[in-house]
Structures are given as C-alpha cells and as structure tokens.
Design a protein around this motif. Structure first.
Motif, PDB file in Angstrom:
ATOM      1  N   LEU A   1      -4.100   1.687   4.115  1.00 48.11           N
ATOM      2  CA  LEU A   1      -4.105   2.317   5.439  1.00 48.11           C
ATOM      3  C   LEU A   1      -3.489   1.424   6.514  1.00 48.11           C
ATOM      4  O   LEU A   1      -3.227   1.886   7.627  1.00 48.11           O
ATOM      5  N   LYS A   2      -3.241   0.162   6.190  1.00 54.36           N
ATOM      6  CA  LYS A   2      -2.685  -0.768   7.164  1.00 54.36           C
ATOM      7  C   LYS A   2      -1.276  -0.339   7.580  1.00 54.36           C
ATOM      8  O   LYS A   2      -0.428  -0.055   6.734  1.00 54.36           O
ATOM      9  N   GLU A   3      -1.047  -0.265   8.889  1.00 54.05           N
ATOM     10  CA  GLU A   3       0.253   0.114   9.449  1.00 54.05           C
ATOM     11  C   GLU A   3       0.713   1.489   8.948  1.00 54.05           C
ATOM     12  O   GLU A   3       1.901   1.752   8.830  1.00 54.05           O
ATOM     13  N   ASN A   4      -0.257   2.347   8.647  1.00 54.59           N
ATOM     14  CA  ASN A   4       0.068   3.656   8.092  1.00 54.59           C
ATOM     15  C   ASN A   4      -0.637   4.746   8.891  1.00 54.59           C
ATOM     16  O   ASN A   4      -1.865   4.843   8.879  1.00 54.59           O
ATOM     17  N   ASN A   5       0.136   5.564   9.590  1.00 58.80           N
ATOM     18  CA  ASN A   5      -0.419   6.721  10.288  1.00 58.80           C
ATOM     19  C   ASN A   5       0.133   8.031   9.722  1.00 58.80           C
ATOM     20  O   ASN A   5       0.140   9.058  10.385  1.00 58.80           O
ATOM     21  N   MET A   6       0.626   7.980   8.484  1.00 57.02           N
ATOM     22  CA  MET A   6       1.214   9.149   7.836  1.00 57.02           C
ATOM     23  C   MET A   6       0.186   9.833   6.929  1.00 57.02           C
ATOM     24  O   MET A   6      -0.777   9.196   6.491  1.00 57.02           O
ATOM     25  N   PRO A   7       0.379  11.112   6.633  1.00 59.20           N
ATOM     26  CA  PRO A   7      -0.569  11.838   5.759  1.00 59.20           C
ATOM     27  C   PRO A   7      -0.304  11.586   4.272  1.00 59.20           C
ATOM     28  O   PRO A   7      -0.329  12.514   3.466  1.00 59.20           O
ATOM     29  N   PHE A   8      -0.020  10.359   3.923  1.00 54.94           N
ATOM     30  CA  PHE A   8       0.137   9.987   2.518  1.00 54.94           C
ATOM     31  C   PHE A   8      -0.133   8.501   2.361  1.00 54.94           C
ATOM     32  O   PHE A   8      -0.038   7.728   3.320  1.00 54.94           O
ATOM     33  N   LEU A   9      -0.494   8.106   1.143  1.00 56.31           N
ATOM     34  CA  LEU A   9      -0.728   6.699   0.813  1.00 56.31           C
ATOM     35  C   LEU A   9       0.185   6.311  -0.339  1.00 56.31           C
ATOM     36  O   LEU A   9       0.441   7.116  -1.235  1.00 56.31           O
ATOM     37  N   LEU A  10       0.667   5.073  -0.301  1.00 53.73           N
ATOM     38  CA  LEU A  10       1.486   4.555  -1.389  1.00 53.73           C
ATOM     39  C   LEU A  10       0.840   3.315  -1.977  1.00 53.73           C
ATOM     40  O   LEU A  10       0.183   2.539  -1.262  1.00 53.73           O
ATOM     41  N   GLY A  11       1.023   3.130  -3.260  1.00 48.54           N
ATOM     42  CA  GLY A  11       0.536   1.947  -3.932  1.00 48.54           C
ATOM     43  C   GLY A  11       1.370   1.655  -5.166  1.00 48.54           C
ATOM     44  O   GLY A  11       2.047   2.543  -5.700  1.00 48.54           O
TER      45      GLY A  11
END
Length: 432
Positions: free
Chosen positions: A323-333
């Motif tokens: 979630l760091k530096e992420n305000n988008m409706p998706f997560l990446l890993g």
C-alpha cells in the motif's frame, strides 16, 4: 440539377457497391444506375457473388483487414481439405477398408475409441485453456493449424504401424479435438474483431459459405488425387508435405494480416516498452506486425492478473509495503519469480490497463539480469518491493500522456483482451 436525359431529383446508394439517381423526364420519374451499361452488367455479376459470399455492407461493415485475412484463410482451408483427404484415406485403410480379413466390429471399436478420447480431450483443453483463446487468439489459431497437420500426418503413418494403430489414431483424435476447440473459439474471437456493425452472425454465416465452396473445390480435386495416391505411399507423403507447407504458410500470413485495435498483454507490452524507450506510440498496425504469433515459453517473467490477496502479500508488513505510495485500486507484488496483480472491485478499464503496464515494466526488469542487478543491492525481498514502488512512480509520470497517445493512435481503450482472473479484493490500510 440538370443532367443529360433529364433533371436529377435525388440520388441513392447501396453501401459502397451501387449508386443510383432519379431523373425527371417528360413528367415521369426514371430511376437509373450510375455507370455505363457494360459496367452495370459486370457489376451485377460481381454484386451477386458479393451478396452470396461476403457480409452485407461489405467493405464498410467489416474491419479493414477482412479481405486479406479471408484470402489467406481460404487458401489454407483448401490445402487443409486436400491433406484431410489423404489422412482420411489412410485411416480407412488402417481400420480395414479393402482388407477381407478385417472385421466390422474391430473397425467400429477403433473408431469409437478415437471419438471417445477426442471428446475427453476437447473437454480437458477447454477447461485448461478456454480463457486464453480470447486474449491470444492469433497464437492459438496458428497453434491449432499446426496441431491439425501433425494429427493428419499421424493418421497417414498409422497404417504402417499396425500394432500401434489404435494408439496412434486415438492420439490424433485428441489432437483434432483440441484443434476443433481452439480453431472454433479463435474464429469466433476474430469474427468479433471483424464485425463493425454488430453483424457477427452474418460474417460467421458468410465465412461458412466461403468454407463450403472451398471444401467443394477440394472435393473435386480430391477425386483426381485419390486414384493417383492409392497404394503409393511415397506420392501420398510427398503431396501431404506439399499441402502442409502451403497450409502453414497461408495460416501464418492470415494471422499476420489481422490488425486488432484492442490491447492484449503482448500488444500492450510492445507499445508500452517502445513508449518508455523513446516516447514513440506504435499504431495498431505497427504493433500487430511486431506481435509474436507463436506460443512462447519462459521468455518473460510471467504475470498473473486478478489473483487472490495472499498471492501478493502474506503478512501485515507486506500489506503495508504493497500500500506504500499506492492510491490505485490494485496491488502489485513479486513472488517466486512471478508478478502478481490484485484488483479492486471499483477498478475501471483504464485502471486495469495501468496495472498491467506496471506489471509489464516489472516483468521486463526481472527478465533482464543486468537491470535486476542494478536495482537489487541487498535484501532480495526489499529490493523487489523497491521495484514495485518505482513502478508506481514511473506510471504516475508517464501513464496519462501514454493513454492519450494510444487513444490518438487509434487504439480502443474502452475494452481490452487482458487475461484477468475473477478475484476482486477490498483491502484496508493498516491503522496506526
């Protein structure tokens, strides 16, 4: 407006095929077709064949690549029809047609086993690869035709291995069942692309008419071939290889002629990486010419779209990093050499495109060892999360102008052919 023979009251046209005018002459309205009489008779013959074999409104009702694709598709269907005749003759010979010692029961059992294994193969293939046939229609279309040629070659060789005949024809039956699923599904996907007036049924019906005409021509040629190849295995195999080369070449040209304006993973990768390199936007025609049409294995770091949350993060600390530096409706890993994308339920099509853009950039970085060494100094896991955070910064700076550029270049960004799975996750930031 006065013309020779009267005053033009109105004009009309039938698509781009016919043009007519209405003339006032001696107080009577006369309808006359534009063009000289000889041209009119010629056009009437051409118009008849167009109405029988081409969709209504052609060429305005179909994509620009329709005619070129249909030409190569017709050529491959003709060569495949001739190859199929040679394979059918070999199969009939193998089950005992013409052999007085063969029994009807044995031939029936062989045929039933072939059909039964083919049915199972059809179900299993549709289960495993059904979702890939939309996003990678070109690859699977070409794959189906290559597999079809392999299956027919096996049927031609089967009579010369009588002890393994049933096993060979059953394996060929499985291959042909896969061809049926992949070929039919990708044909439907290409029809969706070609239909520009919601006329999928018309295009599909006329495609069937074209294929029937080609098969009829193939039947007539086969009637000449059969007496020549009977009891002549060298000529049979030689002709089969000749038809197979023509078939594969025509199929390659057919899928290469298709210009899709929607993004799948391969086309988006080509356009994005070129843009990040020199800010140039490839048009649909340029990207489609570069798009690979053969199935590839292990060249790029794989990307999984629409996965479960546990595929991306496995601890509260990792969720915080995601979630760091992420305000988008998706997560990446990144885990186990694979890029995972977790999608929220409120994500739009543009959000999906951006998520895949970030995943493609990460995949490209991971696929080049020199680049990876540059960004991975100490801890492997920390360096991977650092790459994920860099992808957000990169897209923040580049995605909006990239999206405007691709739309201006003629790409359809209202829908995509990206291979998303169905998982949708709602997450909450870890409270302080």
């Amino acid at each position: 407006m006065r013309k020779e023979g009267g005053v033009v009251l109105a004009t009309e046209r039938y698509g781009s095929a016919q043009s007519w005018k209405y003339l006032e002459k001696d107080g009577v309205i006369e309808r006359r077709r534009d063009g000289r009489e000889g041209e009119t008779r010629s056009h009437s013959v051409v118009g008849f064949f167009k109405s029988v074999f081409l969709p209504q409104g052609y060429p305005d009702s179909v994509s620009d690549d329709y005619l070129q694709y249909q030409f190569w598709d017709t050529l491959q269907a003709f060569s495949s029809s001739l190859s199929g005749t040679l394979a059918t003759q070999a199969s009939l010979k193998g089950v005992g047609v013409g052999n007085q010692e063969a029994t009807v029961a044995a031939a029936t059992v062989t045929w039933l086993l072939r059909d039964g294994t083919g049915m199972l193969g059809r179900i299993l293939f549709a289960w495993q690869k059904g979702t890939k046939l939309d996003s990678e229609a070109k690859k699977w279309r070409l794959f189906a035709d290559v597999l079809n040629d392999i299956a027919m070659f096996m049927e031609i060789l089967a009579p010369y291995f009588p002890t393994c005949f049933t096993l060979i024809v059953c394996t060929a039956g499985i291959f042909k069942s896969i061809v049926g699923v992949a070929g039919g599904a990708t044909r439907a996907a290409l029809t969706v692309h070609q239909a520009r007036r919601d006329n999928m049924a018309d295009i599909s019906a006329k495609d069937g008419s074209q294929e029937t005409l080609v098969n009829l021509a193939g039947l007539l040629v086969s009637l000449i071939l059969i007496p020549l190849v009977t009891d002549n295995p060298v000529l049979t195999v030689s002709l089969f290889f000749l038809f197979t080369i023509l078939h594969l070449f025509a199929n390659y040209k057919a899928v290469r002629s298709v210009v899709m304006e929607t993004f799948n993973e391969a086309r988006l990768s080509i356009v994005l990486l070129r843009y990040l390199k020199d800010k140039q936007i490839f048009s649909p025609s340029q990207a489609n010419q570069t798009e690979p049409v053969f199935l590839e294995f292990g060249k790029m770091t794989p990307i999984k779209l629409g996965v479960r949350l546990q595929d991306v993060v496995q601890s509260p600390e990792e969720l915080s990093l995601a979630l760091k530096e992420n305000n988008m409706p998706f997560l990446l890993g990144i885990r186990n050499g694979c890029v995972y994308v977790c999608l929220g339920p409120e994500a739009s099509v543009c959000d999906e495109i951006r998520a895949v853009c970030q995943a493609l950039w990460l995949s490209d970085m991971l696929s080049h060892p020199t680049s990876r060494e540059h960004v991975c100094p100490a801890s492997e896991q920390q360096s991977l999360w650092k790459m994920v955070h860099e992808s957000y910064k990169l897209m923040d700076a580049n995605f909006d102008p990239f999206l405007k550029g691709v739309e201006a270049a003629g790409w359809d960004i209202k829908r995509t052919l990206l291979d998303w799975d169905e998982w949708r996750v709602e997450w909450k930031a870890k409270s302080s």
